[in-house]
Design a protein around this motif. Structure first.
Motif, PDB file in Angstrom:
ATOM      1  N   ILE A  57       0.854  -1.182   0.000  1.00 32.91           N
ATOM      2  CA  ILE A  57       0.000   0.000   0.000  1.00 32.91           C
ATOM      3  C   ILE A  57       0.894   1.238   0.000  1.00 32.91           C
ATOM      4  N   HIS A  58       0.741   2.081  -0.996  1.00 33.65           N
ATOM      5  CA  HIS A  58       1.473   3.342  -1.060  1.00 33.65           C
ATOM      6  C   HIS A  58       0.618   4.431  -0.432  1.00 33.65           C
ATOM      7  N   LYS A  59       1.233   5.252   0.428  1.00 34.24           N
ATOM      8  CA  LYS A  59       0.472   6.293   1.108  1.00 34.24           C
ATOM      9  C   LYS A  59       1.211   7.619   1.109  1.00 34.24           C
ATOM     10  N   LEU A  60       0.427   8.669   1.309  1.00 34.69           N
ATOM     11  CA  LEU A  60       0.960  10.031   1.382  1.00 34.69           C
ATOM     12  C   LEU A  60       0.680  10.681   2.730  1.00 34.69           C
ATOM     13  N   TYR A  61      -0.138  10.043   3.551  1.00 30.34           N
ATOM     14  CA  TYR A  61      -0.562  10.604   4.837  1.00 30.34           C
ATOM     15  C   TYR A  61      -0.184   9.647   5.959  1.00 30.34           C
ATOM     16  N   GLY A  62      -0.218  10.150   7.188  1.00 28.98           N
ATOM     17  CA  GLY A  62       0.136   9.326   8.335  1.00 28.98           C
ATOM     18  C   GLY A  62      -0.744   8.101   8.482  1.00 28.98           C
ATOM     19  N   ASP A  63      -2.042   8.289   8.395  1.00 29.71           N
ATOM     20  CA  ASP A  63      -3.000   7.196   8.521  1.00 29.71           C
ATOM     21  C   ASP A  63      -2.981   6.384   7.226  1.00 29.71           C
ATOM     22  N   ALA A  64      -2.608   5.130   7.319  1.00 25.96           N
ATOM     23  CA  ALA A  64      -2.480   4.283   6.129  1.00 25.96           C
ATOM     24  C   ALA A  64      -3.808   4.035   5.420  1.00 25.96           C
ATOM     25  N   PHE A  65      -4.923   4.410   6.033  1.00 28.92           N
ATOM     26  CA  PHE A  65      -6.228   4.267   5.384  1.00 28.92           C
ATOM     27  C   PHE A  65      -6.567   5.464   4.497  1.00 28.92           C
ATOM     28  N   GLU A  66      -5.955   6.619   4.758  1.00 33.64           N
ATOM     29  CA  GLU A  66      -6.299   7.853   4.046  1.00 33.64           C
ATOM     30  C   GLU A  66      -5.819   7.826   2.599  1.00 33.64           C
ATOM     31  N   ALA A  67      -6.786   7.923   1.679  1.00 31.21           N
ATOM     32  CA  ALA A  67      -6.508   8.024   0.247  1.00 31.21           C
ATOM     33  C   ALA A  67      -5.686   6.840  -0.280  1.00 31.21           C
ATOM     34  N   THR A  68      -5.923   5.642   0.284  1.00 33.28           N
ATOM     35  CA  THR A  68      -5.268   4.413  -0.188  1.00 33.28           C
ATOM     36  C   THR A  68      -6.328   3.338  -0.408  1.00 33.28           C
ATOM     37  N   ASP A  69      -5.893   2.195  -0.894  1.00 32.76           N
ATOM     38  CA  ASP A  69      -6.810   1.071  -1.052  1.00 32.76           C
ATOM     39  C   ASP A  69      -6.657   0.045   0.078  1.00 32.76           C
ATOM     40  N   LEU A  70      -6.117   0.466   1.225  1.00 35.64           N
ATOM     41  CA  LEU A  70      -5.940  -0.448   2.355  1.00 35.64           C
ATOM     42  C   LEU A  70      -7.258  -1.078   2.776  1.00 35.64           C
ATOM     43  N   GLU A  71      -8.301  -0.287   2.893  1.00 34.90           N
ATOM     44  CA  GLU A  71      -9.604  -0.826   3.303  1.00 34.90           C
ATOM     45  C   GLU A  71     -10.078  -1.909   2.326  1.00 34.90           C
ATOM     46  N   GLN A  72      -9.920  -1.676   1.054  1.00 36.75           N
ATOM     47  CA  GLN A  72     -10.325  -2.655   0.041  1.00 36.75           C
ATOM     48  C   GLN A  72      -9.499  -3.938   0.167  1.00 36.75           C
ATOM     49  N   VAL A  73      -8.188  -3.789   0.322  1.00 34.26           N
ATOM     50  CA  VAL A  73      -7.292  -4.940   0.460  1.00 34.26           C
ATOM     51  C   VAL A  73      -7.687  -5.781   1.672  1.00 34.26           C
ATOM     52  N   LEU A  74      -7.974  -5.126   2.793  1.00 37.15           N
ATOM     53  CA  LEU A  74      -8.362  -5.852   4.008  1.00 37.15           C
ATOM     54  C   LEU A  74      -9.734  -6.485   3.841  1.00 37.15           C
ATOM     55  N   GLY A  75     -10.658  -5.772   3.215  1.00 32.30           N
ATOM     56  CA  GLY A  75     -12.000  -6.302   2.989  1.00 32.30           C
ATOM     57  C   GLY A  75     -11.986  -7.546   2.118  1.00 32.30           C
ATOM     58  N   GLU A  76     -11.177  -7.545   1.075  1.00 33.34           N
ATOM     59  CA  GLU A  76     -11.059  -8.708   0.190  1.00 33.34           C
ATOM     60  C   GLU A  76     -10.551  -9.936   0.928  1.00 33.34           C
ATOM     61  N   ARG A  77      -9.841  -9.713   2.013  1.00 35.75           N
ATOM     62  CA  ARG A  77      -9.271 -10.812   2.799  1.00 35.75           C
ATOM     63  C   ARG A  77     -10.064 -11.069   4.080  1.00 35.75           C
ATOM     64  N   ALA A  78     -11.206 -10.414   4.220  1.00 33.65           N
ATOM     65  CA  ALA A  78     -12.090 -10.554   5.383  1.00 33.65           C
ATOM     66  C   ALA A  78     -11.357 -10.269   6.697  1.00 33.65           C
ATOM     67  N   VAL A  79     -10.503  -9.244   6.686  1.00 34.95           N
ATOM     68  CA  VAL A  79      -9.698  -8.886   7.855  1.00 34.95           C
ATOM     69  C   VAL A  79     -10.450  -7.864   8.703  1.00 34.95           C
ATOM     70  N   GLY A  80     -10.590  -8.177   9.982  1.00 39.05           N
ATOM     71  CA  GLY A  80     -11.176  -7.254  10.950  1.00 39.05           C
ATOM     72  C   GLY A  80     -10.264  -6.984  12.129  1.00 39.05           C
ATOM     73  N   ARG A  81      -9.136  -7.689  12.182  1.00 36.98           N
ATOM     74  CA  ARG A  81      -8.185  -7.543  13.295  1.00 36.98           C
ATOM     75  C   ARG A  81      -6.807  -7.259  12.722  1.00 36.98           C
ATOM     76  N   LEU A  82      -6.170  -6.185  13.213  1.00 35.59           N
ATOM     77  CA  LEU A  82      -4.857  -5.784  12.729  1.00 35.59           C
ATOM     78  C   LEU A  82      -3.812  -5.893  13.835  1.00 35.59           C
ATOM     79  N   VAL A  83      -2.666  -6.429  13.485  1.00 39.39           N
ATOM     80  CA  VAL A  83      -1.495  -6.460  14.347  1.00 39.39           C
ATOM     81  C   VAL A  83      -0.527  -5.470  13.715  1.00 39.39           C
ATOM     82  N   VAL A  84      -0.164  -4.421  14.466  1.00 38.43           N
ATOM     83  CA  VAL A  84       0.517  -3.266  13.896  1.00 38.43           C
ATOM     84  C   VAL A  84       1.976  -3.191  14.348  1.00 38.43           C
TER      85      VAL A  84
END
Length: 185
Positions: free
Chosen positions: A81-108
């Protein structure tokens, strides 16, 4: 426990462990070794490893500073995931990538504690994800010249406050690398 329905899976996020981000980071070698351990655990359990890579004026895409550190190796087809902002969800496809994998829990994991790690933790939590911070697998540089506490204190404070984070239907908290287990491992 996530509030995202039909998302039982877990993913490991590896945030911004790039040459220009961690070259002067606190406890760099130990943190990268812990991230490598977590990547191995995730891969062994067939848990998605999602790589996050920041771009900015001082991290131009394609530059050596922008590249992930040599000690970590992304495998195909692990998402990047390429990002321009601090929050990796902002203006990226992270949500889509996680949704496609049925991910609801993140280890950061990753860098920097007081910027992209915090932003992504909060972004995930407010979007309904369970968000677990690996207490010994994130780092930051010394910004005390600008009024910040020393990096060890920044990391300790983030671990402290995230261990008490709570909200209805979501799990937060911290765990050490040695204590992380992924389903199926």
């Amino acid at each position: 426990m996530t509030t995202l329905t039909d998302r039982p899976n877990t993913a490991l996020l590896v945030i911004d462990v790039q040459n220009g981000v961690v070259e002067g980071a606190h406890d760099r070698e130990a943190v990268i070794a812990n991230i490598n351990t977590l990547i191995g655990k995730a891969r062994a359990a067939d848990v998605p490893v999602v790589w996050i890579q920041h771009s900015a004026d001082d991290l131009p895409q394609g530059s050596d500073q922008w590249q992930y550190v040599g000690e970590l190796e992304r495998q195909e087809p692990e998402p990047l995931i390429h990002k321009l902002y601090g929050d990796a969800f902002e203006a990226t496809d992270l949500e889509q990538v996680l949704g496609e994998r049925a991910v609801g829990r993140l280890v950061v994991t990753g860098a920097q504690t007081d910027a992209c790690i915090r932003s992504t933790l909060h972004g995930a939590f407010t979007r309904g994800y369970d968000a677990i911070l690996v207490s010994d697998a994130h780092t930051t540089e010394d910004l005390s010249a600008y009024g910040a506490p020393p990096p060890g204190q920044v990391i300790a404070h983030t671990n402290l406050y995230w261990s008490f984070q709570s909200a209805p239907g979501r799990e937060a908290g911290t765990v050490e690398t040695a204590e992380v287990s992924f389903p199926g491992a």
